[in-house]
Design a protein around this motif. Structure first.
Motif, short mmCIF file in Angstrom:
data_model
loop_
_atom_site.label_atom_id
_atom_site.label_comp_id
_atom_site.label_asym_id
_atom_site.label_seq_id
_atom_site.Cartn_x
_atom_site.Cartn_y
_atom_site.Cartn_z
N TYR A 100 0.82 -1.21 0.00
CA TYR A 100 0.00 0.00 0.00
C TYR A 100 0.86 1.27 0.00
CZ TYR A 100 -4.11 -2.92 0.78
OH TYR A 100 -5.12 -3.85 0.65
N MET A 101 1.98 1.26 0.73
CA MET A 101 2.86 2.42 0.69
C MET A 101 3.40 2.63 -0.73
SD MET A 101 3.00 4.10 3.53
CE MET A 101 4.53 5.03 3.39
N ALA A 102 3.79 1.53 -1.37
CA ALA A 102 4.27 1.63 -2.76
C ALA A 102 3.16 2.15 -3.67
CB ALA A 102 4.78 0.28 -3.24
N PRO A 127 10.39 12.54 -2.04
CA PRO A 127 10.62 13.47 -0.93
C PRO A 127 9.92 12.99 0.34
CG PRO A 127 9.83 14.63 -2.89
CD PRO A 127 9.70 13.17 -3.16
N LEU A 128 10.49 13.32 1.47
CA LEU A 128 9.95 12.90 2.76
C LEU A 128 8.49 13.31 2.92
CD1 LEU A 128 10.44 11.51 5.45
CD2 LEU A 128 11.37 13.68 6.32
N HIS A 129 8.12 14.50 2.44
CA HIS A 129 6.73 14.92 2.59
C HIS A 129 5.78 14.01 1.81
CE1 HIS A 129 5.73 17.06 -1.26
NE2 HIS A 129 7.03 17.15 -1.34
N GLN A 130 6.23 13.45 0.69
CA GLN A 130 5.40 12.51 -0.06
C GLN A 130 5.28 11.19 0.69
OE1 GLN A 130 3.46 13.09 -2.41
NE2 GLN A 130 4.25 14.79 -3.60
N TYR A 131 6.37 10.75 1.31
CA TYR A 131 6.34 9.52 2.11
C TYR A 131 5.37 9.70 3.28
CZ TYR A 131 7.81 5.52 4.84
OH TYR A 131 7.82 4.35 5.55
N GLU A 132 5.47 10.83 3.97
CA GLU A 132 4.57 11.08 5.10
C GLU A 132 3.12 11.19 4.65
OE1 GLU A 132 6.21 14.38 7.30
OE2 GLU A 132 7.78 13.09 8.16
N ASN A 133 2.90 11.76 3.47
CA ASN A 133 1.55 11.82 2.93
C ASN A 133 1.03 10.41 2.63
OD1 ASN A 133 -0.81 13.26 1.89
ND2 ASN A 133 -0.11 12.54 -0.11
N ALA A 134 1.89 9.55 2.10
CA ALA A 134 1.51 8.15 1.85
C ALA A 134 1.15 7.45 3.15
CB ALA A 134 2.62 7.41 1.12
N GLU A 135 1.91 7.72 4.22
CA GLU A 135 1.58 7.14 5.53
C GLU A 135 0.22 7.62 6.03
OE1 GLU A 135 5.05 8.10 7.98
OE2 GLU A 135 5.52 5.94 7.99
N ARG A 136 -0.07 8.91 5.83
CA ARG A 136 -1.38 9.43 6.24
C ARG A 136 -2.50 8.76 5.44
NH1 ARG A 136 1.66 14.10 6.80
NH2 ARG A 136 1.26 14.83 4.68
N ARG A 137 -2.26 8.58 4.15
CA ARG A 137 -3.27 7.92 3.32
C ARG A 137 -3.47 6.47 3.75
NH1 ARG A 137 -2.31 8.82 -2.90
NH2 ARG A 137 -4.33 7.79 -2.94
N LEU A 138 -2.38 5.80 4.12
CA LEU A 138 -2.48 4.42 4.60
C LEU A 138 -3.32 4.36 5.87
CD1 LEU A 138 -1.73 1.41 4.50
CD2 LEU A 138 0.35 2.00 5.75
N LEU A 139 -3.05 5.24 6.81
CA LEU A 139 -3.83 5.26 8.06
C LEU A 139 -5.30 5.57 7.80
CD1 LEU A 139 -1.39 7.00 10.54
CD2 LEU A 139 -2.17 4.63 10.58
N PHE A 152 -6.95 4.94 5.08
CA PHE A 152 -7.53 3.75 4.47
C PHE A 152 -7.82 2.69 5.54
CE2 PHE A 152 -6.40 -0.61 3.20
CZ PHE A 152 -7.56 -0.91 2.51
N LEU A 153 -6.85 2.44 6.43
CA LEU A 153 -7.02 1.41 7.46
C LEU A 153 -8.19 1.72 8.39
CD1 LEU A 153 -3.28 0.69 8.33
CD2 LEU A 153 -4.85 -0.75 6.99
N HIS A 154 -8.48 2.99 8.60
CA HIS A 154 -9.58 3.38 9.48
C HIS A 154 -10.88 3.62 8.73
CE1 HIS A 154 -6.12 4.24 12.14
NE2 HIS A 154 -6.92 3.69 13.01
N GLY A 155 -10.86 3.47 7.43
CA GLY A 155 -12.04 3.73 6.61
C GLY A 155 -12.76 2.46 6.21
N PRO A 156 -13.83 2.63 5.45
CA PRO A 156 -14.67 1.49 5.06
C PRO A 156 -14.23 0.78 3.78
CG PRO A 156 -15.70 3.52 4.33
CD PRO A 156 -14.45 3.91 5.08
N GLU A 157 -13.27 1.35 3.06
CA GLU A 157 -12.86 0.78 1.77
C GLU A 157 -12.23 -0.59 1.96
OE1 GLU A 157 -13.03 2.65 -1.24
OE2 GLU A 157 -14.10 4.17 -0.10
N ARG A 158 -12.46 -1.47 0.98
CA ARG A 158 -11.85 -2.79 1.00
C ARG A 158 -10.42 -2.75 0.50
NH1 ARG A 158 -10.29 -6.07 -2.02
NH2 ARG A 158 -10.46 -8.24 -2.42
N SER A 159 -10.15 -1.82 -0.41
CA SER A 159 -8.81 -1.70 -1.00
C SER A 159 -8.61 -0.27 -1.51
CB SER A 159 -8.66 -2.67 -2.16
OG SER A 159 -7.44 -2.45 -2.83
#
Length: 160
Positions: free
Chosen positions: A66-68, A132-144, A146-153
């Motif tokens: 998911y991070m990738a 860039p680190l800000h993109q990595y941190e944004n990906a982490e926020r998106r992952l979190l 997603f994990l807390h949301g209703p989406e299956r994928s």
């Protein structure tokens, strides 16, 4: 527009303006952190390949997938969606088979599945080096989110 309304508008705009990114946030993460992150994923894959798989390992490789995906969505990579969908499917099947069998660990991974995750990890290693680190941190926020949301994928389904 009068001068007072104009100055109020500018003052209001400042509240909504983003904080400028620092030099650190514009550069890729430091090499030691990138290496640690990468190593964690590669060790997980090697353990699963050798028959030492478990839920933690599946979760670790799903996180890498998911991070990738999120970093690729931000412009860092061009792997086909099918690669991400295949990795997601391997993880889901492993969890389903473990649930049905009652096996908590000792899961193994076939060569085709190893190849799928090897492709994901190669992409993610490249992303860790260039994004860039800000993109990595944004990906982490998106992952979190997603994990807390209703989406299956977070990966879009193929169009028929």
């Amino acid at each position: 527009m009068d001068k007072m309304a104009s100055s109020r508008k500018r003052a209001g705009d400042k509240k909504m303006a983003r904080k400028p990114l620092t030099k650190t946030m514009l550069l890729p993460m430091n090499a030691a952190l990138a290496r640690d992150s990468s190593l964690s994923y590669h060790v997980a894959l090697d353990g699963w390949r050798r028959g030492h798989g478990n839920r933690r390992i599946v979760n670790e490789l799903t996180r890498a997938t998911y991070m990738a995906w999120f970093l690729q969505s931000a412009g860092y990579g061009d792997a086909p969606n099918e690669l991400f969908q295949a990795a997601e499917c391997v993880g889901e099947l492993a969890l389903m088979q473990a649930h049905e069998s009652g096996e908590e660990e000792g899961w193994s991974l076939d060569d085709e599945s190893v190849s799928i995750f090897t492709g994901i990890l190669a992409l993610h290693d490249d992303q860790l080096r260039i994004a860039p680190l800000h993109q990595y941190e944004n990906a982490e926020r998106r992952l979190l989110a997603f994990l807390h949301g209703p989406e299956r994928s977070p990966i879009p389904a193929p169009i028929d």
